[in-house]
Design a protein around this motif. Structure first.
Motif, PDB file in Angstrom:
ATOM      1  N   HIS A 146       1.441 -33.892 -79.255  1.00 31.24           N
ATOM      2  CA  HIS A 146       0.954 -33.622 -80.642  1.00 31.24           C
ATOM      3  C   HIS A 146       0.186 -32.031 -80.326  1.00 31.24           C
ATOM      4  O   HIS A 146       0.180 -31.305 -81.112  1.00 31.24           O
ATOM      5  N   GLU A 147      -0.735 -31.944 -79.350  1.00 31.53           N
ATOM      6  CA  GLU A 147      -1.283 -30.728 -79.108  1.00 31.53           C
ATOM      7  C   GLU A 147      -0.701 -29.414 -78.506  1.00 31.53           C
ATOM      8  O   GLU A 147      -0.903 -28.583 -78.886  1.00 31.53           O
ATOM      9  N   THR A 148       0.458 -29.843 -77.946  1.00 31.65           N
ATOM     10  CA  THR A 148       1.470 -28.704 -77.248  1.00 31.65           C
ATOM     11  C   THR A 148       2.645 -28.453 -77.823  1.00 31.65           C
ATOM     12  O   THR A 148       3.005 -27.440 -77.646  1.00 31.65           O
ATOM     13  N   ALA A 149       3.044 -29.563 -78.485  1.00 31.13           N
ATOM     14  CA  ALA A 149       4.570 -29.311 -78.899  1.00 31.13           C
ATOM     15  C   ALA A 149       4.647 -28.953 -80.670  1.00 31.13           C
ATOM     16  O   ALA A 149       5.444 -28.936 -81.227  1.00 31.13           O
ATOM     17  N   ALA A 150       3.289 -29.293 -81.354  1.00 32.13           N
ATOM     18  CA  ALA A 150       3.219 -28.732 -82.381  1.00 32.13           C
ATOM     19  C   ALA A 150       4.091 -29.921 -83.380  1.00 32.13           C
ATOM     20  O   ALA A 150       4.838 -29.302 -84.430  1.00 32.13           O
ATOM     21  N   ILE A 151       3.973 -31.190 -83.095  1.00 32.47           N
ATOM     22  CA  ILE A 151       4.620 -32.024 -83.925  1.00 32.47           C
ATOM     23  C   ILE A 151       3.596 -33.048 -84.359  1.00 32.47           C
ATOM     24  O   ILE A 151       2.559 -33.146 -83.896  1.00 32.47           O
ATOM     25  N   PRO A 152       3.797 -33.622 -85.560  1.00 32.67           N
ATOM     26  CA  PRO A 152       2.949 -34.593 -86.101  1.00 32.67           C
ATOM     27  C   PRO A 152       2.363 -35.639 -85.362  1.00 32.67           C
ATOM     28  O   PRO A 152       3.165 -36.225 -84.408  1.00 32.67           O
ATOM     29  N   GLU A 153       1.471 -36.147 -85.697  1.00 31.69           N
ATOM     30  CA  GLU A 153       0.797 -37.092 -84.787  1.00 31.69           C
ATOM     31  C   GLU A 153       1.544 -38.435 -84.543  1.00 31.69           C
ATOM     32  O   GLU A 153       1.664 -39.173 -83.470  1.00 31.69           O
ATOM     33  N   LEU A 154       2.061 -38.885 -85.731  1.00 35.45           N
ATOM     34  CA  LEU A 154       2.959 -40.210 -85.694  1.00 35.45           C
ATOM     35  C   LEU A 154       4.124 -39.744 -84.796  1.00 35.45           C
ATOM     36  O   LEU A 154       4.684 -40.699 -84.008  1.00 35.45           O
ATOM     37  N   THR A 155       4.868 -38.701 -85.204  1.00 34.73           N
ATOM     38  CA  THR A 155       6.110 -38.305 -84.137  1.00 34.73           C
ATOM     39  C   THR A 155       5.805 -38.318 -82.599  1.00 34.73           C
ATOM     40  O   THR A 155       6.400 -38.941 -81.889  1.00 34.73           O
ATOM     41  N   ALA A 156       4.536 -37.781 -82.608  1.00 32.58           N
ATOM     42  CA  ALA A 156       4.090 -37.527 -81.024  1.00 32.58           C
ATOM     43  C   ALA A 156       4.037 -39.126 -80.406  1.00 32.58           C
ATOM     44  O   ALA A 156       4.401 -39.356 -79.301  1.00 32.58           O
ATOM     45  N   ARG A 157       3.567 -39.843 -81.125  1.00 32.37           N
ATOM     46  CA  ARG A 157       3.195 -41.363 -80.721  1.00 32.37           C
ATOM     47  C   ARG A 157       4.366 -42.189 -80.528  1.00 32.37           C
ATOM     48  O   ARG A 157       4.578 -42.675 -79.517  1.00 32.37           O
ATOM     49  N   LEU A 158       5.362 -42.037 -81.600  1.00 33.53           N
ATOM     50  CA  LEU A 158       6.750 -42.545 -81.356  1.00 33.53           C
ATOM     51  C   LEU A 158       7.544 -42.101 -80.239  1.00 33.53           C
ATOM     52  O   LEU A 158       8.209 -42.820 -79.456  1.00 33.53           O
ATOM     53  N   ALA A 159       7.315 -40.742 -79.947  1.00 31.73           N
ATOM     54  CA  ALA A 159       8.185 -40.230 -78.843  1.00 31.73           C
ATOM     55  C   ALA A 159       7.550 -40.446 -77.588  1.00 31.73           C
ATOM     56  O   ALA A 159       8.443 -41.030 -76.523  1.00 31.73           O
ATOM     57  N   ALA A 160       6.097 -40.569 -77.494  1.00 28.81           N
ATOM     58  CA  ALA A 160       5.428 -40.983 -76.203  1.00 28.81           C
ATOM     59  C   ALA A 160       5.894 -42.407 -75.803  1.00 28.81           C
ATOM     60  O   ALA A 160       6.102 -42.685 -74.577  1.00 28.81           O
ATOM     61  N   ALA A 161       5.850 -43.201 -76.882  1.00 24.78           N
ATOM     62  CA  ALA A 161       6.215 -44.537 -76.641  1.00 24.78           C
ATOM     63  C   ALA A 161       7.621 -44.639 -75.999  1.00 24.78           C
ATOM     64  O   ALA A 161       7.876 -45.406 -74.852  1.00 24.78           O
ATOM     65  N   GLN A 162       8.598 -44.188 -76.504  1.00 24.95           N
ATOM     66  CA  GLN A 162      10.043 -43.940 -76.032  1.00 24.95           C
ATOM     67  C   GLN A 162       9.999 -43.523 -74.550  1.00 24.95           C
ATOM     68  O   GLN A 162      10.713 -43.950 -73.613  1.00 24.95           O
ATOM     69  N   ILE A 163       9.389 -42.360 -74.111  1.00 23.98           N
ATOM     70  CA  ILE A 163       9.591 -41.673 -72.920  1.00 23.98           C
ATOM     71  C   ILE A 163       8.819 -42.689 -71.935  1.00 23.98           C
ATOM     72  O   ILE A 163       9.528 -42.828 -70.771  1.00 23.98           O
ATOM     73  N   VAL A 164       7.584 -43.220 -72.394  1.00 27.53           N
ATOM     74  CA  VAL A 164       6.840 -44.280 -71.340  1.00 27.53           C
ATOM     75  C   VAL A 164       7.870 -45.278 -70.826  1.00 27.53           C
ATOM     76  O   VAL A 164       7.883 -45.735 -69.740  1.00 27.53           O
ATOM     77  N   VAL A 165       8.190 -46.020 -71.938  1.00 27.80           N
ATOM     78  CA  VAL A 165       9.186 -47.227 -71.814  1.00 27.80           C
ATOM     79  C   VAL A 165      10.308 -46.664 -70.790  1.00 27.80           C
ATOM     80  O   VAL A 165      10.628 -47.494 -70.051  1.00 27.80           O
ATOM     81  N   VAL A 166      10.894 -45.809 -71.170  1.00 27.32           N
ATOM     82  CA  VAL A 166      12.135 -45.354 -70.215  1.00 27.32           C
ATOM     83  C   VAL A 166      11.592 -45.267 -68.979  1.00 27.32           C
ATOM     84  O   VAL A 166      12.432 -45.552 -68.177  1.00 27.32           O
ATOM     85  N   ARG A 167      10.766 -44.409 -68.812  1.00 28.51           N
ATOM     86  CA  ARG A 167      10.386 -44.238 -67.032  1.00 28.51           C
ATOM     87  C   ARG A 167       9.995 -45.658 -66.730  1.00 28.51           C
ATOM     88  O   ARG A 167      10.013 -45.873 -65.473  1.00 28.51           O
ATOM     89  N   TRP A 168       9.419 -46.425 -67.304  1.00 28.15           N
ATOM     90  CA  TRP A 168       8.555 -47.775 -67.082  1.00 28.15           C
ATOM     91  C   TRP A 168       9.865 -48.562 -66.598  1.00 28.15           C
ATOM     92  O   TRP A 168      10.126 -49.245 -65.500  1.00 28.15           O
ATOM     93  N   THR A 169      11.061 -48.493 -67.521  1.00 26.99           N
ATOM     94  CA  THR A 169      12.215 -49.560 -67.253  1.00 26.99           C
ATOM     95  C   THR A 169      13.153 -49.163 -65.995  1.00 26.99           C
ATOM     96  O   THR A 169      13.501 -49.836 -65.273  1.00 26.99           O
ATOM     97  N   LEU A 170      13.159 -47.703 -65.918  1.00 32.61           N
ATOM     98  CA  LEU A 170      13.854 -47.093 -64.692  1.00 32.61           C
ATOM     99  C   LEU A 170      13.174 -47.511 -63.446  1.00 32.61           C
ATOM    100  O   LEU A 170      13.788 -47.868 -62.672  1.00 32.61           O
ATOM    101  N   ALA A 171      11.894 -47.543 -63.413  1.00 32.04           N
ATOM    102  CA  ALA A 171      11.021 -47.782 -62.342  1.00 32.04           C
ATOM    103  C   ALA A 171      11.230 -49.391 -61.852  1.00 32.04           C
ATOM    104  O   ALA A 171      11.384 -49.517 -60.803  1.00 32.04           O
ATOM    105  N   GLU A 172      11.210 -49.880 -62.897  1.00 30.52           N
ATOM    106  CA  GLU A 172      11.313 -51.620 -62.875  1.00 30.52           C
ATOM    107  C   GLU A 172      12.704 -51.971 -62.359  1.00 30.52           C
ATOM    108  O   GLU A 172      12.791 -52.968 -61.271  1.00 30.52           O
ATOM    109  N   ASP A 173      13.656 -51.044 -62.629  1.00 29.66           N
ATOM    110  CA  ASP A 173      15.112 -51.565 -62.216  1.00 29.66           C
ATOM    111  C   ASP A 173      15.099 -51.130 -60.810  1.00 29.66           C
ATOM    112  O   ASP A 173      15.619 -51.944 -59.900  1.00 29.66           O
ATOM    113  N   ASN A 174      14.570 -49.954 -60.494  1.00 31.44           N
ATOM    114  CA  ASN A 174      14.750 -49.623 -58.917  1.00 31.44           C
ATOM    115  C   ASN A 174      14.001 -50.586 -58.271  1.00 31.44           C
ATOM    116  O   ASN A 174      14.461 -50.861 -56.965  1.00 31.44           O
ATOM    117  N   ALA A 175      12.715 -51.022 -58.492  1.00 33.00           N
ATOM    118  CA  ALA A 175      11.949 -51.870 -57.744  1.00 33.00           C
ATOM    119  C   ALA A 175      12.678 -53.047 -57.665  1.00 33.00           C
ATOM    120  O   ALA A 175      12.782 -53.739 -56.289  1.00 33.00           O
TER     121      ALA A 175
END
Length: 213
Positions: A146-175
């Motif tokens: 939100h602070e660095t990419a100049a996107i709305p707060e809701l958009t930032a929250r939705l994007a962050a949720a997707q990014i974190v879940v993807v990284r989490w899923t990849l790590a779990e699969d590797n593990a």
């Protein structure tokens, strides 16, 4: 001032490390749920009061070792080079983690790392704490977006949720693959391919909120 910690701070760091090391050793030997805080304090030769001053909960004795990773993606986004979009910065950081066998990517087959991972997934309270960890990562990343990419707060929250879940899923699969007997080196190429696929999917979905710099 040379920026180095003083004697008092170094002593606190040593005490914290001694408590954590004693706890992890006991948890790995006997199981997280089978070891009391009092037993950890005794092994570390400190009082329960001192232990709780460093680690407010039993789960903190384990999760504190991952604390820096909670805001890691937010720091990557904030520190990205000029004209680099956030998703590209996160993708490159994750691929670097795979190359370095960073345990947070799930691609580390050191016996101690594997045992700690197994301990976490086998203890319901630690699993719940990791969910809080993931929520904290989403919150920190959303704020950075939100602070660095100049996107709305809701958009930032939705994007962050997707990014974190993807990284989490990849790590779990590797593990999971390493837990099944695959080595980190044998898994590496597949882990990279999976990461490229996952971030390509994210890029297609997040292209609109992150215009080209």
């Amino acid at each position: 001032m040379d920026g180095k910690p003083g004697l008092r701070e170094r002593k606190k760091q040593r005490t914290r490390a001694a408590i954590s090391d004693a706890a992890i050793a006991l948890f790995l030997e006997h199981g997280f749920d089978q070891v009391s805080v009092a037993r950890v304090a005794e092994a570390a030769e400190v009082s329960k009061r001192t232990l709780f001053a460093y680690f407010p909960t039993k789960e903190d004795l384990v999760v504190h070792r991952l604390a820096d990773h909670e805001t890691e993606l937010a720091r990557v986004v904030r520190a990205r080079p000029p004209r680099t979009d956030p998703l590209t910065a996160v993708r490159e950081h994750y691929l670097e983690g795979l190359r370095e066998r960073d345990p947070i990517t799930g691609l580390n087959d050191h016996p101690q790392v594997r045992r700690v991972h197994r301990m976490i997934v086998d203890a319901p309270s630690l699993v719940a704490r990791m969910e809080r960890f993931k929520t904290g990562a989403e919150r920190a990343l959303a704020q950075a977006l939100h602070e660095t990419a100049a996107i709305p707060e809701l958009t930032a929250r939705l994007a962050a949720a997707q990014i974190v879940v993807v990284r989490w899923t990849l790590a779990e699969d590797n593990a999971d693959r390493l837990a099944a007997g695959e080595s980190a080196d044998a898994r590496y190429a597949g882990a990279v391919a999976d990461a490229e696929h996952a971030f390509a999917l994210l890029e297609n979905g997040l292209r609109q909120p992150f215009p080209q710099q």
